[in-house]
Write a protein that holds these residues in place. Structure first.
Motif, short mmCIF file in Angstrom:
data_model
loop_
_atom_site.label_atom_id
_atom_site.label_comp_id
_atom_site.label_asym_id
_atom_site.label_seq_id
_atom_site.Cartn_x
_atom_site.Cartn_y
_atom_site.Cartn_z
N ILE A 17 0.85 -1.20 0.00
CA ILE A 17 0.00 0.00 0.00
C ILE A 17 0.88 1.25 0.00
CG2 ILE A 17 -1.76 1.28 1.30
CD1 ILE A 17 -2.76 -1.36 2.39
N TYR A 18 0.65 2.12 -0.94
CA TYR A 18 1.44 3.34 -1.10
C TYR A 18 0.49 4.52 -0.93
CZ TYR A 18 5.33 6.07 -3.23
OH TYR A 18 6.38 6.92 -3.49
N ALA A 19 0.78 5.38 0.05
CA ALA A 19 -0.11 6.52 0.30
C ALA A 19 0.59 7.84 -0.02
CB ALA A 19 -0.56 6.51 1.76
N TYR A 20 -0.04 8.65 -0.82
CA TYR A 20 0.43 10.01 -1.09
C TYR A 20 -0.44 10.95 -0.25
CZ TYR A 20 2.43 7.91 -5.34
OH TYR A 20 3.12 7.14 -6.24
N ILE A 21 0.21 11.78 0.53
CA ILE A 21 -0.57 12.62 1.46
C ILE A 21 -0.18 14.10 1.35
CG2 ILE A 21 -1.21 12.99 3.88
CD1 ILE A 21 -0.41 10.12 4.47
N ILE A 22 -1.20 14.94 1.29
CA ILE A 22 -0.95 16.38 1.38
C ILE A 22 -1.18 16.80 2.83
CG2 ILE A 22 -1.51 18.67 0.45
CD1 ILE A 22 -2.95 17.31 -1.87
N MET A 23 -0.12 17.36 3.44
CA MET A 23 -0.24 17.79 4.84
C MET A 23 -0.72 19.23 4.92
SD MET A 23 3.30 16.28 6.36
CE MET A 23 3.21 16.97 8.01
N LYS A 24 -1.44 19.50 5.99
CA LYS A 24 -1.93 20.86 6.20
C LYS A 24 -0.78 21.74 6.69
CE LYS A 24 -6.26 20.82 7.66
NZ LYS A 24 -7.25 20.51 8.70
N ASP A 25 -0.09 21.24 7.68
CA ASP A 25 0.97 22.02 8.31
C ASP A 25 2.31 21.37 8.04
OD1 ASP A 25 2.69 23.39 9.89
OD2 ASP A 25 1.72 22.85 11.80
N ALA A 26 3.01 21.89 7.03
CA ALA A 26 4.26 21.28 6.60
C ALA A 26 5.38 21.42 7.62
CB ALA A 26 4.69 21.86 5.25
N GLU A 27 5.14 22.21 8.66
CA GLU A 27 6.16 22.43 9.69
C GLU A 27 6.32 21.21 10.60
OE1 GLU A 27 7.85 25.65 9.90
OE2 GLU A 27 6.87 25.52 7.93
N VAL A 28 5.25 20.43 10.66
CA VAL A 28 5.26 19.28 11.56
C VAL A 28 6.36 18.30 11.16
CG1 VAL A 28 3.91 17.22 12.17
CG2 VAL A 28 2.82 19.46 12.15
N ASN A 29 6.99 17.68 12.12
CA ASN A 29 8.04 16.69 11.88
C ASN A 29 7.50 15.52 11.05
OD1 ASN A 29 9.31 13.99 12.67
ND2 ASN A 29 10.87 15.50 13.24
N VAL A 30 8.11 15.31 9.88
CA VAL A 30 7.57 14.33 8.94
C VAL A 30 7.64 12.91 9.47
CG1 VAL A 30 7.90 13.30 6.65
CG2 VAL A 30 7.90 15.78 6.90
N ASP A 31 8.75 12.55 10.12
CA ASP A 31 8.87 11.18 10.62
C ASP A 31 7.79 10.85 11.64
OD1 ASP A 31 10.96 10.63 9.03
OD2 ASP A 31 12.50 11.16 10.51
N SER A 32 7.53 11.79 12.54
CA SER A 32 6.52 11.47 13.55
C SER A 32 5.12 11.52 12.92
CB SER A 32 6.63 12.41 14.76
OG SER A 32 6.12 13.68 14.43
N PHE A 33 4.97 12.34 11.90
CA PHE A 33 3.68 12.38 11.20
C PHE A 33 3.40 11.03 10.52
CE2 PHE A 33 1.35 13.10 7.19
CZ PHE A 33 0.14 13.48 7.74
N ILE A 34 4.44 10.48 9.87
CA ILE A 34 4.28 9.19 9.18
C ILE A 34 3.90 8.09 10.18
CG2 ILE A 34 5.64 7.38 8.01
CD1 ILE A 34 6.81 9.63 6.28
N LYS A 35 4.51 8.17 11.35
CA LYS A 35 4.18 7.21 12.40
C LYS A 35 2.70 7.36 12.78
CE LYS A 35 6.02 5.70 16.81
NZ LYS A 35 5.58 6.60 17.89
N THR A 36 2.27 8.61 12.90
CA THR A 36 0.87 8.87 13.25
C THR A 36 -0.07 8.30 12.20
OG1 THR A 36 1.62 10.94 14.22
CG2 THR A 36 -0.74 10.72 13.86
N ARG A 91 0.45 5.73 10.21
CA ARG A 91 0.39 4.26 10.34
C ARG A 91 -0.50 3.86 11.51
NH1 ARG A 91 5.96 3.77 8.48
NH2 ARG A 91 5.73 3.06 6.32
N GLU A 92 -0.35 4.58 12.63
CA GLU A 92 -1.16 4.26 13.82
C GLU A 92 -2.64 4.50 13.53
OE1 GLU A 92 2.32 5.40 17.05
OE2 GLU A 92 0.61 6.75 16.78
N GLN A 93 -2.89 5.56 12.79
CA GLN A 93 -4.27 5.90 12.46
C GLN A 93 -4.94 4.78 11.65
OE1 GLN A 93 -6.39 8.12 13.23
NE2 GLN A 93 -7.82 8.41 11.53
N VAL A 94 -4.24 4.29 10.64
CA VAL A 94 -4.82 3.22 9.81
C VAL A 94 -5.01 1.95 10.63
CG1 VAL A 94 -4.50 1.80 7.75
CG2 VAL A 94 -3.86 4.22 7.70
N THR A 95 -4.05 1.67 11.49
CA THR A 95 -4.17 0.50 12.36
C THR A 95 -5.39 0.65 13.27
OG1 THR A 95 -1.78 0.28 12.35
CG2 THR A 95 -2.96 -0.93 14.06
#
Ligand code: 7RM
Length: 633
Positions: free
Chosen positions: A546-565, A567-571
């Motif tokens: 599964i490959y997800a392309y995502i547009i973030m609202k706030d690009a300032e947010v740390n990308v690594d922790s966002f990606i973790k979020t 994954r957790e969200q889908v789980t």
């Protein structure tokens, strides 16, 4: 049984012709070998025109009398179920037909005692323990409609499924063993039930002895109810078209659909396909399907098909890689399995592991191998053939779907010539058509198209629970008067069929169907997400990732922790099986002027084939493509 079992290719050809020329006579004849409370008035009636197809209308029966009672006089002491636990040193549990009959009757009475009646929905959210199979049959015994939810789904998914069909009872375990992990099924259930007012009672089967909270008045221990339950439970009289079960499956849009199967047609289809495809011909044959009962394969080919046929079905609690990647082969060796049915993803995972594990197990008991769930690649097919089957076992590559109830295209073991990666030929009763994008039927061989079925067959799903319109749209809306499978397919020079994969927005991850829309919806719920597009891409082990392309609202947010979020969200929303393998943050998505996401382009990039993106001139903003291609690197 069964005078209708096919034993050579000529018989197959004859049966195939007869099944389509005179379906009434053909299926009427087969149905004679089952136990009925009342015979049918018509074998086949209605059709695709008005979606009013019915099988064995006017008849009355109970499928569990055919799975259990019928065998009590002829073979009460034959093993019906052999359970291999997660722990290789744990207790193997065996049920003869007599014992299974008794367990099902007691369980049926215990469910009845909680007020469950014919037509009520019962949700089963359990691990692979004998009590899951027993609960399935117990529901069928009293005419309750079972809805099994795979133990890997999240609390939210479970809640959605319970709500959609207004289940009154939930049966679960305290916990489920899965390799070295325990899945806290009761805890997940408790979370789900916060939003499930239709549930009146919960039965908790204790497997792991994990600590759980029991809500008084609502929750009951299985063992408490079971011990006082009577073993006398007459089978409810069911009409042919009375619902047997609901099973949720993902489609290309919206929430999962509750696929509904009914009683008589499903029964005949499950038994007919099981016996003809697998060809258990020796009293000592031992059949093992590695699926989970939470999927259709476990319904039809662990539970109903084998038991209707009076054979022993093996059920495995654990996972292929625990305690090591030799577990499947050790189980084959330990129990002398003759017929082994698994998924390409398992084969691919195991062939990538230490080869000595397969070589040191004694696999000489094996006679027939099977695969199901997704297209198998040549490497996996050959490895399976050489290292597992030692080139002496035919491989039945069985194509079918939750909606088809049972196998539709497959070799019949030792009867049909096999070809690597080909599901080969249709089962009698299955009339296939390949059609082009305009719905024109493609004739002749060496052709490719969208796979349709042009006539009703006994095992087909009758509706989507609570939404017949969706059933109509999804399966009969693309091409008039044809059931559209959603799969692409090739017919080769010999008229053999090879499934090429989904042609819609469904991703097949390790043989599990996941809708792109479902994953997108889950991610879009996050605060910091503007828009998401999800596509599948080729994955060495899972078939598709599964490959997800995502547009973030706030690009300032740390990308690594966002990606973790993410994954957790889908789980959390769907379950771990739908977790994206790759996530790319983008500033825009390729869209047409009318606003449709061009998934074709996103699929190409995900595949790593960004040189052949095709025509991008119709895009609203072609520059996003360059950014996406660069970002993917
Ligand atoms: C039984 C099951 C159905 C989808 C189906 C296909 C894919 C299943 C094969 C296969 C190629 C096969 N039900 N599929 N079997 N593709 N060869 N032998 O898997 O409802 O969960 O999935 O799976 O795409 O449409 S399912």
């Amino acid at each position: 049984m069964s005078q209708w079992k096919i034993s050579n290719f000529e018989e197959y050809q004859k049966a195939y012709m007869a099944s389509l020329e005179n379906p009434d006579q053909f299926w009427g004849n087969i149905a004679e070998s089952f136990q009925w409370k009342k015979k049918w008035n018509t074998v086949k009636s209605g059709g695709f025109q008005n979606l009013d197809f019915k099988w064995f209308d006017g008849s009355e029966l109970n499928i569990t009398e055919n799975c259990l009672d019928r065998h009590l006089s002829s073979q009460p002491d034959k093993l019906a179920l052999l359970f291999e636990p997660n722990d290789p040193h744990g207790e193997v549990i065996k049920y003869t037909y007599r014992e299974l009959h008794e367990a099902v009757c007691k369980t049926a009475n215990m469910i009845k005692g909680l007020g469950i009646k014919k037509g009520d929905r019962v949700c089963l959210y359990m691990s692979m323990v004998p009590e899951l199979l027993i609960s399935v049959l117990a529901c069928a015994r009293i005419g309750a409609i079972h809805s099994v939810v795979f133990g890997g789904f999240s609390a939210q998914s479970l809640a959605g499924r319970i709500q959609d069909s207004d289940c009154k009872l939930l049966i679960t375990n305290d916990g489920g063993y899965r390799g070295d992990k325990i899945i806290p099924l009761k805890e997940i259930s408790d979370e789900a039930l916060k939003n499930c007012p239709s549930i009146e009672n919960v039965i908790v089967h204790s497997r792991t002895k994990s600590e759980v909270k029991m809500q008084s008045g609502r929750d009951h221990w299985w063992h408490d109810l079971y011990k006082n339950s009577s073993a006398d439970c007459p089978a409810e009289t069911m009409k042919a078209e009375d619902p047997l079960f609901i099973l949720y499956t993902s489609g290309s849009t919206g929430k999962p659909k509750g696929v509904l199967h009914t009683t008589a047609g499903y029964m005949v289809w499950a038994a007919y396909t099981f016996q003809n495809v697998f060809q258990l011909n020796d009293e000592k044959d031992l059949y093992w399907c590695t699926a989970d009962i939470g999927w259709i394969t476990g319904h039809t080919y662990i539970t109903y098909g084998p038991l209707l046929s009076g054979v022993t079905t093996v059920m495995f609690e654990g996972v292929p890689t625990y305690p090591d990647a030799g577990r499947f082969w050790n189980i084959v060796d330990k129990h002398q399995i003759t017929h082994f049915y698994t998924a390409p993803t398992a084969i691919r995972a195991l062939m990538a592991c230490d080869q000595s594990l397969v070589e040191k197990a004694n696999l000489s008991s094996l006679k027939v191998l099977g695969t199901v769930g997704e297209p198998i690649n040549v490497e996996a097919w050959e490895w399976y053939n050489e290292h597992v089957g030692k080139k002496k076992c035919p491989i039945v590559d069985t194509w079918w779907q939750t909606e088809t109830g049972g196998i539709m295209i497959s070799p019949l073991a030792n009867i049909t010539k096999t070809k690597p990666c080909f599901a080969t030929l249709p089962i009698p009763g299955v009339s296939l058509e390949l059609v082009d994008a305009d719905g024109k039927v493609i004739e002749g061989n060496r052709v490719e198209g969208n796979l349709c079925v042009s006539q009703s067959w006994p095992g087909q799903a009758r509706t989507v629970w609570g939404d017949h319109e969706r059933f109509k749209q999804t399966y009969f809306g693309t091409y008039p008067n044809k059931y559209f499978t959603g799969d692409g397919c090739r017919r080769d020079e010999d008229g053999y069929y090879r499934i090429t994969g989904r042609v819609d927005d469904v991703i097949n991850v390790s043989g599990h169907r996941i809708g792109t829309a479902e994953v997108e919806d889950a991610i879009d719920l996050l605060e910091n997400v503007i828009e998401t597009a999800v596509v599948g891409y080729p994955h060495d082990i899972k078939g598709q990732g599964i490959y997800a392309y995502i547009i973030m609202k706030d690009a300032e947010v740390n990308v690594d922790s966002f990606i973790k979020t993410v994954r957790e969200q889908v789980t959390k929303v769907i379950g771990p099986i739908a977790k994206p393998d790759k996530i790319q943050i983008v500033s825009g998505l390729p869209k047409t002027r009318s606003g449709k996401i061009m998934r074709r382009i996103l699929r190409k990039v995900a595949e790593g084939d960004s040189k052949n993106l095709g025509d991008t001139s119709t895009l609203l903003d072609p520059s996003v493509v360059t950014e996406i291609v660069n970002g993917a690197k």
